[in-house]
Scaffold this motif. Structure first.
Motif, PDB file in Angstrom:
ATOM      1  N   ILE A  67       0.848  -1.193   0.000  1.00 22.28           N
ATOM      2  CA  ILE A  67       0.000   0.000   0.000  1.00 22.28           C
ATOM      3  C   ILE A  67       0.881   1.240   0.000  1.00 22.28           C
ATOM      4  O   ILE A  67       1.760   1.382   0.853  1.00 22.28           O
ATOM      5  CB  ILE A  67      -0.936   0.011   1.227  1.00 22.28           C
ATOM      6  N   LYS A  68       0.613   2.140  -0.941  1.00 23.39           N
ATOM      7  CA  LYS A  68       1.344   3.404  -1.001  1.00 23.39           C
ATOM      8  C   LYS A  68       0.614   4.453  -0.177  1.00 23.39           C
ATOM      9  O   LYS A  68      -0.596   4.371   0.040  1.00 23.39           O
ATOM     10  CB  LYS A  68       1.480   3.855  -2.451  1.00 23.39           C
ATOM     11  N   GLU A  69       1.356   5.461   0.236  1.00 20.11           N
ATOM     12  CA  GLU A  69       0.815   6.493   1.118  1.00 20.11           C
ATOM     13  C   GLU A  69      -0.393   7.216   0.513  1.00 20.11           C
ATOM     14  O   GLU A  69      -1.349   7.524   1.210  1.00 20.11           O
ATOM     15  CB  GLU A  69       1.910   7.501   1.448  1.00 20.11           C
ATOM     16  N   LYS A  70      -0.372   7.476  -0.784  1.00 24.86           N
ATOM     17  CA  LYS A  70      -1.425   8.281  -1.413  1.00 24.86           C
ATOM     18  C   LYS A  70      -2.718   7.504  -1.675  1.00 24.86           C
ATOM     19  O   LYS A  70      -3.728   8.098  -2.041  1.00 24.86           O
ATOM     20  CB  LYS A  70      -0.916   8.878  -2.717  1.00 24.86           C
ATOM     21  N   GLU A  71      -2.702   6.209  -1.492  1.00 26.22           N
ATOM     22  CA  GLU A  71      -3.871   5.393  -1.819  1.00 26.22           C
ATOM     23  C   GLU A  71      -4.967   5.526  -0.764  1.00 26.22           C
ATOM     24  O   GLU A  71      -4.694   5.559   0.434  1.00 26.22           O
ATOM     25  CB  GLU A  71      -3.455   3.921  -1.959  1.00 26.22           C
ATOM     26  N   TYR A  72      -6.196   5.584  -1.242  1.00 24.46           N
ATOM     27  CA  TYR A  72      -7.362   5.552  -0.362  1.00 24.46           C
ATOM     28  C   TYR A  72      -7.701   4.082  -0.179  1.00 24.46           C
ATOM     29  O   TYR A  72      -7.928   3.359  -1.151  1.00 24.46           O
ATOM     30  CB  TYR A  72      -8.533   6.308  -0.994  1.00 24.46           C
ATOM     31  N   VAL A  73      -7.733   3.619   1.066  1.00 23.57           N
ATOM     32  CA  VAL A  73      -7.823   2.181   1.341  1.00 23.57           C
ATOM     33  C   VAL A  73      -9.168   1.794   1.945  1.00 23.57           C
ATOM     34  O   VAL A  73      -9.604   2.362   2.946  1.00 23.57           O
ATOM     35  CB  VAL A  73      -6.674   1.742   2.289  1.00 23.57           C
ATOM     36  N   PHE A  74      -9.787   0.805   1.304  1.00 20.91           N
ATOM     37  CA  PHE A  74     -10.989   0.146   1.807  1.00 20.91           C
ATOM     38  C   PHE A  74     -10.544  -1.198   2.374  1.00 20.91           C
ATOM     39  O   PHE A  74      -9.981  -2.011   1.647  1.00 20.91           O
ATOM     40  CB  PHE A  74     -11.977  -0.173   0.679  1.00 20.91           C
ATOM     41  N   ALA A  75     -10.790  -1.456   3.642  1.00 18.29           N
ATOM     42  CA  ALA A  75     -10.516  -2.767   4.228  1.00 18.29           C
ATOM     43  C   ALA A  75     -11.827  -3.537   4.285  1.00 18.29           C
ATOM     44  O   ALA A  75     -12.827  -3.031   4.798  1.00 18.29           O
ATOM     45  CB  ALA A  75      -9.941  -2.620   5.629  1.00 18.29           C
ATOM     46  N   LEU A  76     -11.844  -4.734   3.739  1.00 16.36           N
ATOM     47  CA  LEU A  76     -13.032  -5.567   3.837  1.00 16.36           C
ATOM     48  C   LEU A  76     -13.041  -6.224   5.210  1.00 16.36           C
ATOM     49  O   LEU A  76     -12.097  -6.924   5.566  1.00 16.36           O
ATOM     50  CB  LEU A  76     -13.063  -6.622   2.736  1.00 16.36           C
ATOM     51  N   ALA A  77     -14.091  -5.935   5.971  1.00 12.30           N
ATOM     52  CA  ALA A  77     -14.171  -6.425   7.341  1.00 12.30           C
ATOM     53  C   ALA A  77     -15.636  -6.658   7.697  1.00 12.30           C
ATOM     54  O   ALA A  77     -16.501  -5.846   7.353  1.00 12.30           O
ATOM     55  CB  ALA A  77     -13.552  -5.413   8.302  1.00 12.30           C
ATOM     56  N   ILE A  78     -15.914  -7.746   8.378  1.00 10.74           N
ATOM     57  CA  ILE A  78     -17.286  -8.078   8.757  1.00 10.74           C
ATOM     58  C   ILE A  78     -17.936  -6.934   9.535  1.00 10.74           C
ATOM     59  O   ILE A  78     -19.106  -6.635   9.353  1.00 10.74           O
ATOM     60  CB  ILE A  78     -17.333  -9.396   9.561  1.00 10.74           C
ATOM     61  N   LEU A  79     -17.171  -6.266  10.379  1.00  9.41           N
ATOM     62  CA  LEU A  79     -17.718  -5.173  11.184  1.00  9.41           C
ATOM     63  C   LEU A  79     -17.655  -3.818  10.477  1.00  9.41           C
ATOM     64  O   LEU A  79     -17.973  -2.794  11.065  1.00  9.41           O
ATOM     65  CB  LEU A  79     -17.001  -5.098  12.529  1.00  9.41           C
ATOM     66  N   GLY A  80     -17.261  -3.819   9.208  1.00 13.35           N
ATOM     67  CA  GLY A  80     -17.225  -2.578   8.444  1.00 13.35           C
ATOM     68  C   GLY A  80     -18.628  -2.087   8.124  1.00 13.35           C
ATOM     69  O   GLY A  80     -19.632  -2.725   8.441  1.00 13.35           O
ATOM     70  N   LYS A  81     -18.690  -0.937   7.474  1.00 11.21           N
ATOM     71  CA  LYS A  81     -19.965  -0.330   7.119  1.00 11.21           C
ATOM     72  C   LYS A  81     -20.543  -1.021   5.881  1.00 11.21           C
ATOM     73  O   LYS A  81     -19.864  -1.166   4.872  1.00 11.21           O
ATOM     74  CB  LYS A  81     -19.770   1.160   6.839  1.00 11.21           C
ATOM     75  N   GLU A  82     -21.792  -1.435   5.996  1.00 11.63           N
ATOM     76  CA  GLU A  82     -22.481  -1.994   4.838  1.00 11.63           C
ATOM     77  C   GLU A  82     -22.965  -0.843   3.968  1.00 11.63           C
ATOM     78  O   GLU A  82     -23.347   0.208   4.465  1.00 11.63           O
ATOM     79  CB  GLU A  82     -23.668  -2.850   5.280  1.00 11.63           C
ATOM     80  N   ARG A  83     -22.930  -1.053   2.664  1.00 11.30           N
ATOM     81  CA  ARG A  83     -23.389  -0.063   1.706  1.00 11.30           C
ATOM     82  C   ARG A  83     -24.266  -0.752   0.676  1.00 11.30           C
ATOM     83  O   ARG A  83     -24.041  -1.914   0.360  1.00 11.30           O
ATOM     84  CB  ARG A  83     -22.201   0.568   0.975  1.00 11.30           C
ATOM     85  N   THR A  84     -25.190  -0.006   0.123  1.00  7.86           N
ATOM     86  CA  THR A  84     -25.905  -0.512  -1.044  1.00  7.86           C
ATOM     87  C   THR A  84     -24.980  -0.312  -2.250  1.00  7.86           C
ATOM     88  O   THR A  84     -23.995   0.432  -2.175  1.00  7.86           O
ATOM     89  CB  THR A  84     -27.222   0.252  -1.282  1.00  7.86           C
ATOM     90  N   SER A  85     -25.317  -0.929  -3.351  1.00  6.30           N
ATOM     91  CA  SER A  85     -24.524  -0.739  -4.567  1.00  6.30           C
ATOM     92  C   SER A  85     -24.530   0.726  -4.988  1.00  6.30           C
ATOM     93  O   SER A  85     -23.505   1.265  -5.419  1.00  6.30           O
ATOM     94  CB  SER A  85     -25.056  -1.622  -5.696  1.00  6.30           C
ATOM     95  N   GLU A  86     -25.677   1.379  -4.837  1.00  8.09           N
ATOM     96  CA  GLU A  86     -25.773   2.799  -5.202  1.00  8.09           C
ATOM     97  C   GLU A  86     -24.913   3.666  -4.283  1.00  8.09           C
ATOM     98  O   GLU A  86     -24.254   4.604  -4.748  1.00  8.09           O
ATOM     99  CB  GLU A  86     -27.228   3.277  -5.143  1.00  8.09           C
ATOM    100  N   GLU A  87     -24.923   3.375  -3.000  1.00  7.43           N
ATOM    101  CA  GLU A  87     -24.090   4.137  -2.056  1.00  7.43           C
ATOM    102  C   GLU A  87     -22.606   3.944  -2.362  1.00  7.43           C
ATOM    103  O   GLU A  87     -21.824   4.895  -2.329  1.00  7.43           O
ATOM    104  CB  GLU A  87     -24.378   3.718  -0.607  1.00  7.43           C
ATOM    105  N   PHE A  88     -22.231   2.721  -2.687  1.00  8.61           N
ATOM    106  CA  PHE A  88     -20.845   2.441  -3.027  1.00  8.61           C
ATOM    107  C   PHE A  88     -20.450   3.179  -4.303  1.00  8.61           C
ATOM    108  O   PHE A  88     -19.384   3.798  -4.379  1.00  8.61           O
ATOM    109  CB  PHE A  88     -20.634   0.928  -3.168  1.00  8.61           C
ATOM    110  N   ALA A  89     -21.314   3.152  -5.307  1.00 15.80           N
ATOM    111  CA  ALA A  89     -21.043   3.852  -6.566  1.00 15.80           C
ATOM    112  C   ALA A  89     -20.854   5.346  -6.305  1.00 15.80           C
ATOM    113  O   ALA A  89     -19.924   5.969  -6.837  1.00 15.80           O
ATOM    114  CB  ALA A  89     -22.173   3.612  -7.564  1.00 15.80           C
ATOM    115  N   ASN A  90     -21.713   5.914  -5.490  1.00 16.31           N
ATOM    116  CA  ASN A  90     -21.608   7.332  -5.165  1.00 16.31           C
ATOM    117  C   ASN A  90     -20.304   7.631  -4.420  1.00 16.31           C
ATOM    118  O   ASN A  90     -19.638   8.640  -4.675  1.00 16.31           O
ATOM    119  CB  ASN A  90     -22.812   7.780  -4.333  1.00 16.31           C
ATOM    120  N   GLU A  91     -19.934   6.750  -3.510  1.00 19.51           N
ATOM    121  CA  GLU A  91     -18.690   6.936  -2.756  1.00 19.51           C
ATOM    122  C   GLU A  91     -17.484   6.923  -3.690  1.00 19.51           C
ATOM    123  O   GLU A  91     -16.595   7.779  -3.586  1.00 19.51           O
ATOM    124  CB  GLU A  91     -18.566   5.838  -1.698  1.00 19.51           C
TER     125      GLU A  91
END
Length: 159
Positions: A67-91
């Motif tokens: 992972i490089k410093e400038k990267e925006y990182v999404f960690a897949l985790a069971i306790l992470g925030k759930e999103r709809t497909s539309e919310e994810f697309a918007n993000e």
């Protein structure tokens, strides 16, 4: 835009490789997409809690090294925030609009992600409270990334 999946372990199942290859081919129109595999830590079946933490720590160091410093990182985790497909697309759209052209998604091994990886993540994302094989998650995540681009482009792919 650059999108990278950093994952623990090698993908073995042919049907998963084929599915990921199909979505990777489709994503070429929208971004540079790549998957980086880091070795999983070999461990016996019955691990103590301390041994489990050590495995996660070792795998976590391997992940963080990619992972490089400038990267925006999404960690897949069971306790992470759930999103709809539309919310994810918007993000995804918002991140790219406001200067994040390098998105990285991290999928841990069978024991999950180390605290260090979770701390490095800008956000945690969950696909629900089901336990799914981390190799299957590669396909599901790749499809959802493709779906996000299709939603953002007004395609009928997402119904």
């Amino acid at each position: 835009m650059n999108i990278k999946l950093i994952v623990v372990g090698k993908l073995k199942e042919k049907y998963l490789k084929q599915g990921i290859a199909e979505y990777t081919k489709r994503l070429v129109k929208f971004c540079k997409f790549k998957i980086i595999e880091v070795p999983d830590e070999k461990a016996p079946e019955n691990l103590s809690l301390a041994q489990m933490e050590q495995v996660k720590e070792t795998e976590g160091q391997r992940l963080l090294a990619k992972i490089k410093e400038k990267e925006y990182v999404f960690a897949l985790a069971i306790l992470g925030k759930e999103r709809t497909s539309e919310e994810f697309a918007n993000e995804v759209e918002q991140l790219t609009t406001y200067g994040h052209s390098d998105l990285t998604f991290v999928i841990g091994g069978s024991l999950g992600l180390s605290p260090a990886v979770l701390s490095r993540a800008d956000t945690q994302i969950s696909f629900g409270r089901f336990t799914l094989p981390h190799q299957l998650m590669r396909l599901v995540l790749t499809e959802q990334i493709y779906r996000a681009f299709m939603i953002n482009n007004g395609s009928p792919y997402h119904k």
